[in-house]
Write a protein that holds these residues in place. Structure first.
Motif, PDB file in Angstrom:
ATOM      1  N   PHE A 101       0.873  -1.180   0.000  1.00  0.00           N
ATOM      2  CA  PHE A 101       0.000   0.000   0.000  1.00  0.00           C
ATOM      3  C   PHE A 101       0.907   1.226   0.000  1.00  0.00           C
ATOM      4  O   PHE A 101       1.217   1.791   1.032  1.00  0.00           O
ATOM      5  CB  PHE A 101      -0.910  -0.027   1.225  1.00  0.00           C
ATOM      6  N   ARG A 102       1.306   1.633  -1.191  1.00  0.00           N
ATOM      7  CA  ARG A 102       2.355   2.642  -1.326  1.00  0.00           C
ATOM      8  C   ARG A 102       1.911   3.997  -0.800  1.00  0.00           C
ATOM      9  O   ARG A 102       0.728   4.270  -0.631  1.00  0.00           O
ATOM     10  CB  ARG A 102       2.795   2.761  -2.787  1.00  0.00           C
ATOM     11  N   THR A 103       2.899   4.850  -0.575  1.00  0.00           N
ATOM     12  CA  THR A 103       2.645   6.160   0.019  1.00  0.00           C
ATOM     13  C   THR A 103       1.665   6.977  -0.806  1.00  0.00           C
ATOM     14  O   THR A 103       0.731   7.585  -0.274  1.00  0.00           O
ATOM     15  CB  THR A 103       3.970   6.925   0.171  1.00  0.00           C
ATOM     16  N   GLU A 104       1.881   7.009  -2.125  1.00  0.00           N
ATOM     17  CA  GLU A 104       1.008   7.828  -2.959  1.00  0.00           C
ATOM     18  C   GLU A 104      -0.431   7.308  -2.960  1.00  0.00           C
ATOM     19  O   GLU A 104      -1.381   8.092  -3.096  1.00  0.00           O
ATOM     20  CB  GLU A 104       1.534   7.907  -4.396  1.00  0.00           C
ATOM     21  N   TRP A 105      -0.593   5.982  -2.772  1.00  0.00           N
ATOM     22  CA  TRP A 105      -1.950   5.432  -2.717  1.00  0.00           C
ATOM     23  C   TRP A 105      -2.627   5.767  -1.388  1.00  0.00           C
ATOM     24  O   TRP A 105      -3.846   5.999  -1.346  1.00  0.00           O
ATOM     25  CB  TRP A 105      -1.919   3.922  -2.925  1.00  0.00           C
ATOM     26  N   LYS A 106      -1.872   5.788  -0.305  1.00  0.00           N
ATOM     27  CA  LYS A 106      -2.442   6.200   0.987  1.00  0.00           C
ATOM     28  C   LYS A 106      -2.964   7.632   0.903  1.00  0.00           C
ATOM     29  O   LYS A 106      -4.079   7.933   1.353  1.00  0.00           O
ATOM     30  CB  LYS A 106      -1.384   6.094   2.084  1.00  0.00           C
ATOM     31  N   ILE A 107      -2.132   8.505   0.352  1.00  0.00           N
ATOM     32  CA  ILE A 107      -2.529   9.909   0.250  1.00  0.00           C
ATOM     33  C   ILE A 107      -3.736  10.056  -0.672  1.00  0.00           C
ATOM     34  O   ILE A 107      -4.694  10.782  -0.360  1.00  0.00           O
ATOM     35  CB  ILE A 107      -1.350  10.752  -0.253  1.00  0.00           C
ATOM     36  N   SER A 108      -3.709   9.377  -1.800  1.00  0.00           N
ATOM     37  CA  SER A 108      -4.825   9.452  -2.740  1.00  0.00           C
ATOM     38  C   SER A 108      -6.114   8.927  -2.112  1.00  0.00           C
ATOM     39  O   SER A 108      -7.189   9.507  -2.309  1.00  0.00           O
ATOM     40  CB  SER A 108      -4.493   8.656  -4.008  1.00  0.00           C
ATOM     41  N   PHE A 109      -6.003   7.846  -1.349  1.00  0.00           N
ATOM     42  CA  PHE A 109      -7.187   7.306  -0.681  1.00  0.00           C
ATOM     43  C   PHE A 109      -7.731   8.287   0.346  1.00  0.00           C
ATOM     44  O   PHE A 109      -8.951   8.435   0.507  1.00  0.00           O
ATOM     45  CB  PHE A 109      -6.844   5.970  -0.014  1.00  0.00           C
ATOM     46  N   GLY A 110      -6.837   8.995   1.042  1.00  0.00           N
ATOM     47  CA  GLY A 110      -7.279  10.026   1.976  1.00  0.00           C
ATOM     48  C   GLY A 110      -8.002  11.151   1.277  1.00  0.00           C
ATOM     49  O   GLY A 110      -9.033  11.646   1.758  1.00  0.00           O
ATOM     50  N   PHE A 111      -7.462  11.578   0.109  1.00  0.00           N
ATOM     51  CA  PHE A 111      -8.153  12.601  -0.681  1.00  0.00           C
ATOM     52  C   PHE A 111      -9.549  12.125  -1.090  1.00  0.00           C
ATOM     53  O   PHE A 111     -10.511  12.897  -1.081  1.00  0.00           O
ATOM     54  CB  PHE A 111      -7.348  12.941  -1.934  1.00  0.00           C
ATOM     55  N   LEU A 112      -9.640  10.855  -1.459  1.00  0.00           N
ATOM     56  CA  LEU A 112     -10.925  10.294  -1.883  1.00  0.00           C
ATOM     57  C   LEU A 112     -11.931  10.315  -0.737  1.00  0.00           C
ATOM     58  O   LEU A 112     -13.103  10.664  -0.936  1.00  0.00           O
ATOM     59  CB  LEU A 112     -10.720   8.870  -2.391  1.00  0.00           C
ATOM     60  N   LEU A 113     -11.490   9.945   0.463  1.00  0.00           N
ATOM     61  CA  LEU A 113     -12.391   9.964   1.615  1.00  0.00           C
ATOM     62  C   LEU A 113     -12.851  11.388   1.932  1.00  0.00           C
ATOM     63  O   LEU A 113     -14.011  11.610   2.293  1.00  0.00           O
ATOM     64  CB  LEU A 113     -11.693   9.353   2.829  1.00  0.00           C
ATOM     65  N   GLY A 114     -11.943  12.358   1.787  1.00  0.00           N
ATOM     66  CA  GLY A 114     -12.339  13.747   1.993  1.00  0.00           C
ATOM     67  C   GLY A 114     -13.383  14.188   0.986  1.00  0.00           C
ATOM     68  O   GLY A 114     -14.340  14.900   1.333  1.00  0.00           O
ATOM     69  N   ALA A 115     -13.217  13.761  -0.269  1.00  0.00           N
ATOM     70  CA  ALA A 115     -14.200  14.098  -1.298  1.00  0.00           C
ATOM     71  C   ALA A 115     -15.549  13.448  -0.998  1.00  0.00           C
ATOM     72  O   ALA A 115     -16.612  14.064  -1.192  1.00  0.00           O
ATOM     73  CB  ALA A 115     -13.695  13.657  -2.664  1.00  0.00           C
ATOM     74  N   ILE A 116     -15.521  12.220  -0.501  1.00  0.00           N
ATOM     75  CA  ILE A 116     -16.770  11.536  -0.152  1.00  0.00           C
ATOM     76  C   ILE A 116     -17.491  12.275   0.978  1.00  0.00           C
ATOM     77  O   ILE A 116     -18.728  12.372   0.981  1.00  0.00           O
ATOM     78  CB  ILE A 116     -16.488  10.071   0.232  1.00  0.00           C
ATOM     79  N   SER A 117     -16.724  12.811   1.929  1.00  0.00           N
ATOM     80  CA  SER A 117     -17.366  13.552   3.029  1.00  0.00           C
ATOM     81  C   SER A 117     -18.136  14.761   2.502  1.00  0.00           C
ATOM     82  O   SER A 117     -19.254  15.035   2.955  1.00  0.00           O
ATOM     83  CB  SER A 117     -16.310  13.994   4.045  1.00  0.00           C
ATOM     84  N   SER A 118     -17.546  15.489   1.533  1.00  0.00           N
ATOM     85  CA  SER A 118     -18.257  16.630   0.957  1.00  0.00           C
ATOM     86  C   SER A 118     -19.456  16.178   0.134  1.00  0.00           C
ATOM     87  O   SER A 118     -20.498  16.851   0.111  1.00  0.00           O
ATOM     88  CB  SER A 118     -17.307  17.457   0.080  1.00  0.00           C
ATOM     89  N   MET A 119     -19.317  15.030  -0.537  1.00  0.00           N
ATOM     90  CA  MET A 119     -20.442  14.505  -1.311  1.00  0.00           C
ATOM     91  C   MET A 119     -21.606  14.134  -0.387  1.00  0.00           C
ATOM     92  O   MET A 119     -22.776  14.421  -0.687  1.00  0.00           O
ATOM     93  CB  MET A 119     -19.994  13.287  -2.116  1.00  0.00           C
ATOM     94  N   VAL A 120     -21.296  13.506   0.755  1.00  0.00           N
ATOM     95  CA  VAL A 120     -22.339  13.164   1.727  1.00  0.00           C
ATOM     96  C   VAL A 120     -22.996  14.435   2.266  1.00  0.00           C
ATOM     97  O   VAL A 120     -24.229  14.495   2.430  1.00  0.00           O
ATOM     98  CB  VAL A 120     -21.736  12.328   2.879  1.00  0.00           C
ATOM     99  N   ALA A 121     -22.181  15.473   2.536  1.00  0.00           N
ATOM    100  CA  ALA A 121     -22.743  16.742   3.021  1.00  0.00           C
ATOM    101  C   ALA A 121     -23.677  17.362   1.986  1.00  0.00           C
ATOM    102  O   ALA A 121     -24.726  17.922   2.335  1.00  0.00           O
ATOM    103  CB  ALA A 121     -21.614  17.708   3.369  1.00  0.00           C
ATOM    104  N   ALA A 122     -23.309  17.259   0.699  1.00  0.00           N
ATOM    105  CA  ALA A 122     -24.180  17.791  -0.358  1.00  0.00           C
ATOM    106  C   ALA A 122     -25.498  17.020  -0.427  1.00  0.00           C
ATOM    107  O   ALA A 122     -26.573  17.615  -0.618  1.00  0.00           O
ATOM    108  CB  ALA A 122     -23.453  17.728  -1.702  1.00  0.00           C
ATOM    109  N   ILE A 123     -25.423  15.694  -0.268  1.00  0.00           N
ATOM    110  CA  ILE A 123     -26.648  14.879  -0.284  1.00  0.00           C
ATOM    111  C   ILE A 123     -27.552  15.239   0.893  1.00  0.00           C
ATOM    112  O   ILE A 123     -28.778  15.372   0.746  1.00  0.00           O
ATOM    113  CB  ILE A 123     -26.276  13.382  -0.260  1.00  0.00           C
ATOM    114  N   ILE A 124     -26.947  15.411   2.084  1.00  0.00           N
ATOM    115  CA  ILE A 124     -27.742  15.779   3.257  1.00  0.00           C
ATOM    116  C   ILE A 124     -28.396  17.142   3.057  1.00  0.00           C
ATOM    117  O   ILE A 124     -29.570  17.341   3.405  1.00  0.00           O
ATOM    118  CB  ILE A 124     -26.848  15.779   4.516  1.00  0.00           C
TER     119      ILE A 124
END
Length: 285
Positions: A101-124
């Motif tokens: 689980f390389r460093t760049e994939w960890k960071i990218s996955f974190g960015f993805l989770l942050g984007a999902i949080s904003s998407m959930v906020a938009a849905i709410i």
């Protein structure tokens, strides 16, 4: 320059300068390494939810007496729970099955989770608009939308999970890539991205009003998804780059110690340096 090879900032005072060519190279390398931290500006915006917008959003739903600023505490709770799980459970299991689980994939996955949080906020927010008695003007409505404010917890959980991947990995990268005496500068530049994100959040505060509250969350989600895609493309094989820099730093320190501790001798030839590079690489794998 005097007979001892010292440079002076002022020939009249004869005060020797405190920096060298190596310091200049280290500062230049530090700034080059820190360009990657610009991506965290978008993650910080997803992570903070544009200031108090999420708190106002919770106040537009049914809280049953629970303060609407209580829910952001689930960010810290999630971090406390998730970090030990990752360190003691997830990462060892991945290593056991030889999954890198390389460093760049960890960071990218974190960015993805942050984007999902904003998407959930938009849905709410969309659910609030469609169910509120005041429609798309629910923020200052006398009656709240008939949906539970506990849905807000999902936003903070995704934000905190993103921090566990983004921030912890960024600190590791910053510490590893920084020259030995530039680690404070690297951390300062990394934290400076939070200041830029806060400035952007303050600049757009006037636009965060009904009936447009869905669009800021949606825009942040799109930006977060783009950073999650672009970052691993631009910094592909970041682990290898960090290893090479560590090898170069080790050789530079060894060369400096070698030159300072020995009498004038012939410099090591390319074969000796290549052999040492291979040895250091194998040791640090």
């Amino acid at each position: 320059m005097n007979e001892r090879g010292e440079y002076f900032a002022n020939e009249k005072t004869q005060k020797a300068i405190s920096w060298s060519d190596k310091d200049v190279r280290d500062i230049a390398r530090t700034f080059i390494c820190c360009f990657m931290f610009l991506y965290w500006i978008f993650f910080n915006l997803n992570d903070t939810g544009l200031g108090s917008t999420l708190t106002s959003q919770a106040g537009s739903m049914v809280t049953n007496g629970v303060p609407n600023d209580l829910f952001n505490n689930f960010n810290q709770i999630t971090i406390i729970v998730l970090l030990p799980i990752l360190d003691r459970g997830v990462y060892p299991i991945l290593r056991r099955f030889n999954i890198n689980f390389r460093t760049e994939w960890k960071i990218s996955f974190g960015f993805l989770l942050g984007a999902i949080s904003s998407m959930v906020a938009a849905i709410i927010q969309h659910q609030i608009y469609t169910s509120s008695p005041c429609g798309y003007y629910s923020t200052d409505c006398a009656e709240v939308a008939p949906i539970s404010a506990w849905r807000e917890v999902a936003v903070y959980i995704f934000q905190a999970a993103g921090e566990c991947f983004c921030y912890t990995t960024a600190y590791e990268v910053a510490y590893t890539r920084a020259p030995k005496h530039m680690k404070g500068l690297v951390m300062a530049l990394f934290l400076f991205t939070s200041a830029i994100s806060s400035a952007i959040s303050l600049a757009v505060t006037a636009a965060l009003v009904d009936p447009w509250l869905i669009y800021p969350f949606g825009a942040l989600a799109i930006a977060g998804f783009l950073t999650a895609v672009v970052f691993p493309i631009q910094y592909w094989r970041l682990d290898l780059t960090m290893q090479q820099e560590a090898i170069a730093d080790g050789l530079a320190e060894d060369e400096e110690d070698y030159e300072n501790s020995l009498s004038p001798k012939a410099s090591r030839n390319s074969h000796e340096i290549a052999a040492e590079m291979a040895s250091i690489y194998e040791t640090r794998r």
